[in-house]
Design an enzyme around this catalytic site. Structure first.
Site, short mmCIF file in Angstrom:
data_model
loop_
_atom_site.label_atom_id
_atom_site.label_comp_id
_atom_site.label_asym_id
_atom_site.label_seq_id
_atom_site.Cartn_x
_atom_site.Cartn_y
_atom_site.Cartn_z
N GLU A 60 -6.28 4.56 -8.23
CA GLU A 60 -6.68 5.00 -6.97
C GLU A 60 -6.77 6.44 -6.70
OE1 GLU A 60 -4.56 2.47 -7.95
OE2 GLU A 60 -5.77 0.98 -6.80
N HIS A 129 1.38 -5.55 0.54
CA HIS A 129 0.08 -5.76 0.95
C HIS A 129 -0.07 -5.96 2.71
CE1 HIS A 129 -0.49 -5.94 -3.24
NE2 HIS A 129 -1.92 -6.08 -3.00
#
Lengths: 328, 325
Positions: A60, A129
């Site tokens: 990322e 999440h």
């Protein structure tokens, strides 16, 4: 105007901008062959080819850094973080690099780039999440921050973000992807960055919200209307630049304000909005500003517990009523 | 007598290498003096000892190749052509600085020279270098990206992410490790499981080699050859230049973690006098000629200091400029 989903509106924005400008490229984890975890990039690989639509390693920080370099090198990259939660792995490139490069290099370079990231809670994805990290990005300088609530805004804001010469973090809400609305099919339809919108006019209380919280605020306003309470709903649409005049003008008219934020309350952006309202509307306020926020806990998995942690329509209704009864 | 140096480069270019190394050394030593006087503040990481790397490598690249570096980067910018006056003014925090005084020693930037920045988060430049390489390839510009970094940077995730990515996307990045043996005070053997940094690319199917970073000709030859390979193959390559910094990590570091004997061994390998001796021995320059070059560099650096001293501070209104377009 055609009706389409928030997902398809984003997809159309990407396609239109990629057709318009060959310097627009996009990459992220599983955005090409797999067409995106949330299918926002559906059809892009087929139409634009693998030079412009690229799958990346699960790295990322480098997804963002490569976009920074590509923007420096003359492209307009749109980098997708599979979800905003993974932005925490990329904070060095986002905050230390994307947000600072133009300034620390004396304005000699622009970074025309967009970072798209789905996020928000409500799908029982548990603590890692289900985050709403908008305050993190609102806090740091050097890039814009947009969060659409409707399909039309999704399209218009994303197109503006891609065309802008500043970096833009573009937060999409996972629970809005299937929401539907009318979307202008004019390829020049743009929603300016930094412009809030009154989504519903009203006279008794101003509800300031963004992203999915705007949708809930509109539902709360509909409930309250039946009880004779008229709510004005201001959708911020961008948190940077922040369109302060639009919500301040509204609060000056109504005299009451409820700020709704999905993020954790402690040091959350709602406190900043509330402070701007106090600073600029103090004499006109008829009641203390109410905040409706996410609970300060890591998100639990259980449906029953998760619901407690995310602002609900009834929480907004309750806060509005509070402003009508509470007095200084 | 056969000249090994002349086999590499014409006299003019050889002398240019020496001239640039001397300018870098004089510039850095003047920085140390200005720091002691309080004219340069903040962090100051000096390059003295490593000149053969910046000078040799830059000479082995094309002018339109991008260069990125870390925070010990004054020479990379100057060798690329940045005006020493404006670099010194940046270090003084003056309005006439390369970045208007907003970046300082660690954030030099000169896009017109394709010098794309000094970065002060260890390893922060790796992903950016990969992105620039993607843009160059996408736009079919035929240029590569030379990404300089220290031995301390190779244990950051970005090093591994960027190597892997550059290979997967087949991008023209020349990674140049300036291995000066220390990440601040931690010696490379104490921080890296495999201290032979060039060998660490095998996990990413990237060819690599090691070069004597105290020998400007060796660096030049290796980088030139490596760059040609990168350009032809459109794939990454890594060069590990073994070098040494004569000063501490920064001005606040007395470098007590290494022995005086070790420092002396490396000072005996100082790239400047060693290259000077070869130039004289092979009849390319005279000792007097090289001394004159040093005197010229000293004058240029003193002019840079004067320029920085006399330059105005930035206006207060500048504080809000350059954040957004």
């Amino acid at each position: 105007m055609p009706e389409m989903t928030y997902r398809d509106a984003l997809n159309l924005a990407l396609k239109e901008e990629m057709r318009r400008d060959p310097s627009v490229v996009t990459w992220g984890e599983d955005v090409a062959l797999y067409e995106g975890s949330f299918k926002v990039t559906r059809g892009l690989l087929a139409e634009f080819g693998e030079e412009r639509v690229k799958d990346t390693p699960i790295s990322e920080n480098t997804i963002i850094g490569v976009a920074i370099g590509a923007a420096m090198g003359g492209l307009r990259p749109v980098a997708e973080l599979m979800t905003v939660n993974f932005a925490l792995l990329a904070m060095d490139q986002l905050i230390n690099h994307m947000g600072k490069i133009r300034y620390m290099f004396g304005g000699q370079i622009n970074l025309p780039m967009v970072v798209r990231a789905p996020g928000g809670g409500g799908s029982q994805l548990a603590a890692q999440h289900s985050q709403s990290l908008e305050t993190y990005f609102m806090h740091a300088p050097g890039f814009y921050l947009a969060l659409p609530a409707t399909p039309a805004d999704a399209k218009g804001l994303l197109k503006s973000a891609i065309r802008d010469n500043n970096p833009v973090i573009f937060l999409e809400h996972e629970l809005l992807y299937n929401s539907k609305g009318e979307v202008p099919d004019d390829p020049e339809f743009l929603v300016p960055l930094g412009s809030a919108e009154v989504k519903r006019p009203g006279k008794d209380v101003t509800i300031v919200a963004y992203s999915r919280m705007t949708v809930l605020a509109l539902q709360a306003a509909a409930v309250l209307e039946k009880e004779g309470i008229s709510c004005e709903v201001v959708d911020l649409r961008s948190l940077k630049p922040l369109d302060t005049p639009t919500f301040v003008d509204s609060v000056k008219r109504t005299g009451r304000a409820v700020v709704v934020e999905e993020c954790w309350q402690t040091a959350g952006l709602g406190g900043h909005i509330a402070s701007l309202i106090y600073e600029q509307c103090f004499d006109l306020l008829l009641a203390p500003v109410q905040r409706v926020s996410g609970l300060d806990v890591p998100m639990p998995y259980s449906r029953k517990l998760e619901k407690l942690c995310i602002p609900q329509v009834e929480d907004i209704v309750k806060a509005v009523k509070e402003t009508l009864t509470a007095k200084y | 007598m056969d000249s090994k140096l002349r086999a590499e480069l014409p006299d003019h270019d050889l002398l240019k290498l020496y001239e640039q190394m001397v300018l870098c050394r004089e510039f850095e030593e003047a920085c140390a003096e200005q720091y002691t006087k309080g004219h340069i503040t903040g962090f100051l990481h000096l390059y003295s000892g490593q000149e053969a790397v910046a000078v040799g490598a830059t000479a082995g690249l094309h002018k339109d190749d991008y260069i990125l570096s870390a925070y010990r980067e004054h020479p990379q910018a100057i060798v690329r052509g940045a005006d020493p006056k404006r670099v010194m003014a940046e270090l003084f925090g003056k309005a006439t600085g390369l970045c208007k005084g907003k970046g300082g020693s660690m954030h030099l930037f000169a896009p017109e020279l394709n010098f794309m920045g000094g970065y002060a988060i260890v390893g922060g430049q790796f992903p950016i270098a990969v992105g620039l390489a993607f843009a160059a390839k996408y736009r079919q510009e035929g240029r590569l990206v030379a990404c300089f970094f220290g031995d301390g940077a190779v244990n950051q995730g970005t090093f591994h992410e960027a190597l892997n990515w550059a290979r997967v996307w087949e991008l023209p990045v020349l990674f140049v490790c300036e291995n000066n043996f220390y990440g601040i005070g931690t010696e490379v053997h104490r921080s890296s499981a495999l201290a032979d940094i060039h060998k660490r690319t095998c996990g990413y199917d990237i060819p690599s080699e090691r070069v004597d970073g105290m020998d400007v000709i060796a660096v030049h030859e290796t980088v030139k050859r490596g760059a040609e390979w990168v350009r032809e193959q459109s794939r990454p390559y890594l060069i590990e230049a073994m070098t040494y910094r004569f000063r501490g990590h920064s001005m606040s570091d007395p470098a007590k973690y290494r022995s005086p004997a070790e420092l002396e061994i490396w000072k005996a390998r100082d790239p400047l006098p060693n290259f000077a001796r070869r130039l004289v021995e092979e009849g390319i320059a005279t000792a007097e000629g090289l001394k004159e070059m040093q005197a010229t560099a000293q004058v240029e650096v003193q002019e840079a200091v004067k320029f920085a001293e006399e330059s105005p501070w930035p206006e207060d209104s500048e504080v809000f400029n350059d954040i957004y377009v």
